[in-house]
Design an enzyme around this catalytic site. Structure first.
Site, PDB file in Angstrom:
ATOM      1  CE  LYS A 192     -71.001  -5.042  37.722  1.00 55.20           C
ATOM      2  NZ  LYS A 192     -72.090  -4.602  36.748  1.00 55.20           N
TER       3      LYS A 192
HETATM    4  C1  LIG Z   1     -73.536  -4.015  36.467  1.00 58.70           C
HETATM    5  C2  LIG Z   1     -73.908  -4.230  35.132  1.00 58.70           C
HETATM    6  C3  LIG Z   1     -74.646  -3.386  34.317  1.00 58.70           C
HETATM    7  C4  LIG Z   1     -74.921  -1.769  35.069  1.00 58.70           C
HETATM    8  O1  LIG Z   1     -73.850  -1.194  35.753  1.00 58.70           O
HETATM    9  P1  LIG Z   1     -74.427   0.022  37.036  1.00 58.70           P
HETATM   10  O2  LIG Z   1     -73.000   0.584  36.774  1.00 58.70           O
HETATM   11  O3  LIG Z   1     -74.614  -0.643  38.180  1.00 58.70           O
HETATM   12  O4  LIG Z   1     -75.416   0.726  36.297  1.00 58.70           O
HETATM   13  C5  LIG Z   1     -75.025  -3.371  33.040  1.00 58.70           C
HETATM   14  N1  LIG Z   1     -74.885  -4.557  32.482  1.00 58.70           N
HETATM   15  C6  LIG Z   1     -74.321  -5.844  33.172  1.00 58.70           C
HETATM   16  C7  LIG Z   1     -74.307  -6.902  32.462  1.00 58.70           C
HETATM   17  C8  LIG Z   1     -73.815  -5.594  34.646  1.00 58.70           C
HETATM   18  O5  LIG Z   1     -73.279  -6.783  35.157  1.00 58.70           O
END
Ligand SMILES: *Cc1c(COP(=O)(O)O)cnc(C)c1O
Length: 379
Positions: A192
């Site tokens: 991210k």
């Molecule tokens: C990555 C993501 C999540 C979940 O995040 P995690 O830390 O992997 O649980 C939720 N919503 C969206 C849109 C994402 O891209």
């Protein structure tokens, strides 16, 4: 040319290695692995970066969404409207809490939840809207907050992909995304825009009473040690991840600027191509932090393009290949195909190119020329 990666975590790490390593060793030295001072420090740093009153760190972005919803006292059967075109986590937690997910179509240009579709989906049972700032671009928050106010609904922003993006209201005032709805969630998954070196997440809100409640929910429903007032969960950001995030948060603006620079270079190379649609950008330049750089290809076999890029050492992604309303787990007899024309089309046309903070001009030139050559020959 350096090997092309979808996300270059190693190149990014090497530039901050000394600082990050020292901060991790500090955690090891003190052995305060859980709830060490780094966690509180990160909470404060993120609150001030975002301009939000309360940040509640937790274990990952999926937990963050779930806990945000738990804090709002939604009841089984309450309807929660969200986008058909997003990562499954968004709809998963709604279903897990025995709320009723109501998937709606998205805007063909921004890929974000369609405001008219939200209006159409509202029933007396609707209790909340979950906009996702998809691929790094802010959803239309002003319109969404207006609908929420008119119908007395909560807005939970899924900000896993857009941390650092800035929303501009029609009167020119600005706010970081994730600080506009009643509550927001984010993820620090390594890839991210603000990623740690494992799992991590956080919830944001300006509502003090809600923040207090959420702090108990993340900690087994405890507000006083061994007094369990509500049913909670165990969801913590650990001290090592917080230490990494404290360093990386100071670079977030430059990381997002590097992503924007790469996006601009991609845009320029594809400009005016009749079969390649570059990402539409709504509003001001800080509205999009390019978690993904996602093209639409027209009258081209997208899957053949994916294969061709992979064969040429260019990783790429299809986010997302199947609309959520067609996934086995989330099918609902109430869904009608004609209500999902945009998502149904997008899943055939989208392709996300490598996007990270370490892309250089030579790599971008190789990627764009490989895409254009293939499309010119095969359209
Ligand atoms: C990555 C993501 C999540 C979940 O995040 P995690 O830390 O992997 O649980 C939720 N919503 C969206 C849109 C994402 O891209």
């Amino acid at each position: 040319m350096k090997n092309i990666q979808m996300v270059d975590l190693k190149g990014q790490y090497q530039k901050i290695k000394d600082h990050v390593d020292a901060s991790i060793f500090q955690v090891l030295d003190t052995t305060a692995y859980i709830n060490g001072p780094q966690v509180h420090e990160f909470q404060k740093n993120l609150e001030s970066y975002l301009g939000v009153k309360h940040v509640i760190p937790c274990a990952n972005g999926t937990d963050a969404l779930q806990i945000a919803m738990m804090g709002l006292d939604l009841k089984p059967g309450d309807e929660v409207i969200t986008a058909d075109f997003t990562f499954a986590a968004t709809v998963e937690v709604i279903a897990l809490l025995q709320l009723t997910p109501v998937l709606v179509d998205v805007d063909p240009k921004t890929f974000n939840i369609d405001v008219e579709a939200i209006k159409k989906a509202i029933t007396p049972k609707t209790k909340a809207i979950v906009p996702v700032h998809l691929f790094g671009q802010c959803a239309n928050m002003e319109a969404i907050m207006g609908i929420a106010k008119a119908h007395n609904l909560y807005v939970i922003e899924d900000n896993a992909q857009a941390i650092g993006a800035t929303y501009t209201y029609s009167d020119g005032t600005k706010a970081k995304v994730g600080t506009i709805g009643h509550v927001a969630s984010t993820s620090f998954f390594p890839s991210k825009n603000l990623g740690c070196y494992g799992d991590g997440g956080a919830i944001f809100t300006n509502d003090g009473a809600l923040a207090h409640k959420l702090r108990g929910i993340v900690n087994h429903g405890m507000y006083e040690r061994y007094h369990h007032d509500v049913v909670g969960v165990n969801s913590r950001l650990d001290s090592i991840q917080a230490a990494v995030l404290n360093t990386k948060l100071t670079h977030l603006e430059s990381y997002n600027a590097a992503r924007l620079k790469a996006a601009n270079a991609y845009d320029k190379a594809f400009e005016g191509h009749e079969h390649i649609v570059t990402p539409f950008r709504e509003g001001s330049v800080d509205n999009h932090v390019f978690h993904q750089y996602t093209l639409k290809v027209k009258e081209v076999n997208r899957d053949a393009l994916v294969k061709h890029l992979n064969e040429n050492g260019i990783p790429c992604g299809v986010y997302y290949p199947i609309p959520l309303h067609l996934q086995k787990a989330y099918k609902d007899v109430r869904y009608k195909e004609e209500d999902f024309t945009v998502t149904n089309q997008l899943v055939k046309e989208v392709i996300s190119l490598p996007m990270h903070t370490e892309l250089d001009e030579e790599q971008i030139e190789f990627i764009t020329s490989t895409v254009i050559n293939f499309v010119n020959k095969n359209s």
